[in-house]
Design an enzyme around this catalytic site. Structure first.
Site, PDB file in Angstrom:
ATOM      1  CG  ASN A  53      30.158  33.621  59.409  1.00  8.60           C
ATOM      2  OD1 ASN A  53      30.409  34.715  58.918  1.00  8.60           O
ATOM      3  ND2 ASN A  53      30.613  32.488  58.907  1.00  8.60           N
ATOM      4  CE  LYS A  67      31.109  44.556  55.900  1.00 12.88           C
ATOM      5  NZ  LYS A  67      31.994  43.585  55.224  1.00 12.88           N
ATOM      6  NE  ARG A 117      45.390  43.081  50.556  1.00  9.37           N
ATOM      7  CZ  ARG A 117      44.673  42.018  50.897  1.00  9.37           C
ATOM      8  NH1 ARG A 117      44.129  41.284  49.967  1.00  9.37           N
ATOM      9  NH2 ARG A 117      44.512  41.689  52.163  1.00  9.37           N
ATOM     10  CB  CYS A 168      35.943  29.230  20.893  1.00 13.58           C
ATOM     11  SG  CYS A 168      37.625  29.003  21.468  1.00 13.58           S
ATOM     12  CB  CYS A 432      59.343  46.521  41.448  1.00 11.94           C
ATOM     13  SG  CYS A 432      57.716  47.128  41.932  1.00 11.94           S
TER      14      CYS A 432
END
Length: 640
Positions: A53, A67, A117, A168, A432
């Site tokens: 679609n 693909k 990624r 739980c 980072c």
């Protein structure tokens, strides 16, 4: 019209596309029509009916095919003179290493998961190749640019962590429908049709039974001479009746909670609707397991109907029966698949029966499938817009037009009369651990935790390393690789089972451990701090990593969530959500100046009400994120 300079940049560029799905199909088409001559595509998936679609390069006849390969063939029909190289493979395969990435001028991501990624981000950093990221969900989307030394990397800002629930809650005190879905999908379905040896709390016994010889009996094992109907009703009575009664025996649990009601199969009329409709034999006549359906067998057609308790019970028993009648060879190896109709029917019915017991509103199969299978309905137009923006940024990157780089967000509703909101990129986050190599801090019980816990829960699950090498000082404690001899493999396997403080080079409080992934060319140092106890609810892994940029997510638990749940001693992980999410951040992004619009920040929502939200890229082809923020603090430095 493209300038000669732009055309030259495109013609000579070698581009790598990762992902050939919703965004990928649009991206490949746009690259080909824009003048790119040398395009490489990596995608490990095959085409499914549900792709058709929105992934317009594919047709019904292509179902089951690669693909990447089919996309190439489709585009070459209208651009036969360009070069397209497909790879039907996983981008995390060893063949796609740093040297492979170095041959490209730009990498364009259209992936559907965070791990891949992050992996591509690290390879691009190591190869010093610019990366253009993209993602969509519904009408929302984003494109972001990541260039080493010029902008932040993909991992500089927090990404959402999968929502986790304590066992739980899942097994004893569910309060939301998603808890019932996780229970039905990960615990019950897994126990009945998956690995029979998995440990979970479904096979409970009362204190009386526990003290008798019956304790050794596995309730889920089919008894000798027990027919399928009897077996199904016994399982039903155990999980929806007996287990609830055992839970009710703990009065303390229900002091401030609504008490659940045990439900037994005697509530369901014998033979159900199958015999009345006469469809069972017809349903069972087919050899195609994918077409087997309890709904079809019972004459129920509308997936958007909310079934009654009786109907859910009949679906449960019918689906159970069909698994053993038509798919018995698969039992023991099955995992839940959103495209498996019978599995979805079973999980929906089981979740609804459990929800009924706990007074939780029931849901239709359509809604339950969305929650269990992480389904967000894609919009092809959004994919096309995002693909176009991705190519625009790729052209800027190829021209080294740094001052015009933009991170662009596609909104569902106009803000200041704009649906596309461009944002200037910012410099790398100095904390980072991926692009700045800032040390991390790990609190862990070094006298109880094993090296295996550290590798699985920290190195692989949180740091995303696939081929880790772990060192303490000059001592090599663990390594992965095809070139290791048998003695080394045995030695590292033995180390995995050792407690950290008892390793050949002990890991204790105050030491620094170096972790490397040679394939990603990523190295990070982790400072260890011993800690005796952890909160099982808040810290289910029994360890706490600080300095890691991934953040936890708080969201509406009734929406689709998750990334494939797994059961552990501490928690059941629910799936990740492809919808909008809210996580905390202290960084403000500022919208750049756009012709005809004043510069704005994202502290205003699209409907004009004031909150402290902003938009940020997250981890899915069908994924989007709204970050909660305070616009008054920690403004990030714009790219100069």
């Amino acid at each position: 019209m493209a300038s000669q300079q732009q055309f030259s940049a495109l013609k000579g560029a070698k581009v790598l596309m990762v992902g050939a799905g919703g965004i990928g199909c649009e991206l490949l088409k746009t690259l080909a029509l824009s003048g790119f001559q040398d395009i490489h595509i990596i995608d490990m998936d095959t085409i499914e009916v549900s792709n058709l679609n929105r992934q317009f390069l594919f047709r019904q006849s292509h179902v089951g095919q690669s693909k990447a390969k089919v996309a190439r063939e489709a585009v070459l029909k209208f651009r036969p003179h360009i070069k397209i190289t497909p790879y039907h493979a996983n981008v995390k395969d060893p063949d796609f290493n740093v040297d492979f990435f170095k041959q490209f001028n730009v990498v364009l991501n259209g992936l559907d998961n965070l791990d891949a990624r992050r992996h591509v981000n690290r390879l691009c950093l190591a190869a010093e190749v610019p990366l253009v990221e993209s993602g969509t969900t519904g009408f929302l989307g984003q494109v972001t640019v990541h260039v080493k030394g010029r902008t932040e990397c993909y991992e500089c800002q927090p990404k959402p962590a999968p929502k986790t629930y304590p066992v739980c809650t899942i097994t004893s005190t569910p309060s939301k429908f998603v808890h019932c879905i996780v229970w039905a999908k990960d615990l019950l379905f897994g126990k009945l049709f998956g690995d029979k040896n998995q440990e979970n709390d479904l096979n409970v016994h009362s204190s009386d039974v526990a003290s008798s010889s019956e304790q050794a009996e596995d309730v889920f094992e089919r008894r000798k001479d027990e027919d399928i109907d009897q077996y199904g009703r016994r399982i039903y009575d155990h999980v929806f009746g007996y287990n609830i009664e055992v839970a009710l025996s703990n009065e303390e649990t229900w002091k401030n909670r609504t008490r659940p009601k045990p439900i037994y199969s005697s509530y369901v009329p014998p033979n159900g609707l199958a015999q009345q409709n006469g469809n069972l034999d017809k349903n069972c006549a087919t050899d195609d397991s994918s077409s087997v359906s309890a709904m079809a067998s019972l004459g129920m057609k509308n997936p958007q109907d909310i079934w009654s308790l009786v109907e859910n019970s009949r679906i449960f028993l019918e689906a159970f029966k069909l698994f053993f009648m038509k798919r018995e060879k698969e039992i023991g190896n099955l995992t839940f698949d959103k495209d498996d109709q019978l599995a979805v029917e079973f999980v929906t019915a089981a979740a609804n029966i459990r929800a009924s017991s706990f007074g939780i509103p029931l849901q239709s199969l359509f809604e339950a499938k969305g929650i269990a299978g992480n389904i967000v309905h894609a919009v092809a137009t959004t994919n096309a817009i995002i693909a176009g923006l991705t190519v625009i940024e790729a052209i800027k990157v190829l021209q080294s037009d740094t001052k015009n780089y933009r991170m662009t967000y596609c909104l569902e509703h106009p803000t200041r009369k704009m649906l596309l909101m461009p944002v200037e990129p910012f410099e790398a986050n100095k904390s980072c651990y991926v692009c700045s190599e800032t040390p991390l801090k790990l609190e862990i019980n070094t006298r109880h935790a094993k090296l295996r816990d550290f590798v699985e829960k920290i190195v692989k699950a949180k740091l995303g390393m696939y081929f880790p090498l772990i060192m303490h000082g000059s001592a090599l404690l663990y390594e992965v690789g095809d070139d290791l001899d048998e003695d080394m493999v045995a030695n590292y396997a033995a180390n995995l089972e050792k407690v950290l403080s008892e390793l050949p080079s002990p890991i204790t409080s105050g030491v620094t451990v170096t972790v490397e992934d040679l394939k990603q060319e990523l190295t990070c140092n982790i400072n260890i701090k011993h800690r005796e106890e952890f909160d099982e609810e808040k810290e289910p892994d029994g360890m706490l990593l600080s300095g890691w940029t991934q953040a936890s997510v708080e969201k509406d638990d009734n929406k689709p969530i998750g990334n494939g749940g797994s059961t552990s001693n501490a928690s059941v992980e629910a799936e990740k959500n492809d919808e909008m999410r809210t996580v905390s951040s202290g960084k403000k992004r500022k919208v750049c100046e756009v012709p005809g619009a004043a510069a704005q920040d994202f502290s205003n929502t699209t409907d004009g009400t004031r909150n402290h939200n902003k938009l940020e890229v997250v981890d899915d082809e069908d994924d989007f994120l709204m970050l909660d923020q305070d616009p008054g603090i920690n403004k990030k430095k714009r790219l100069q």
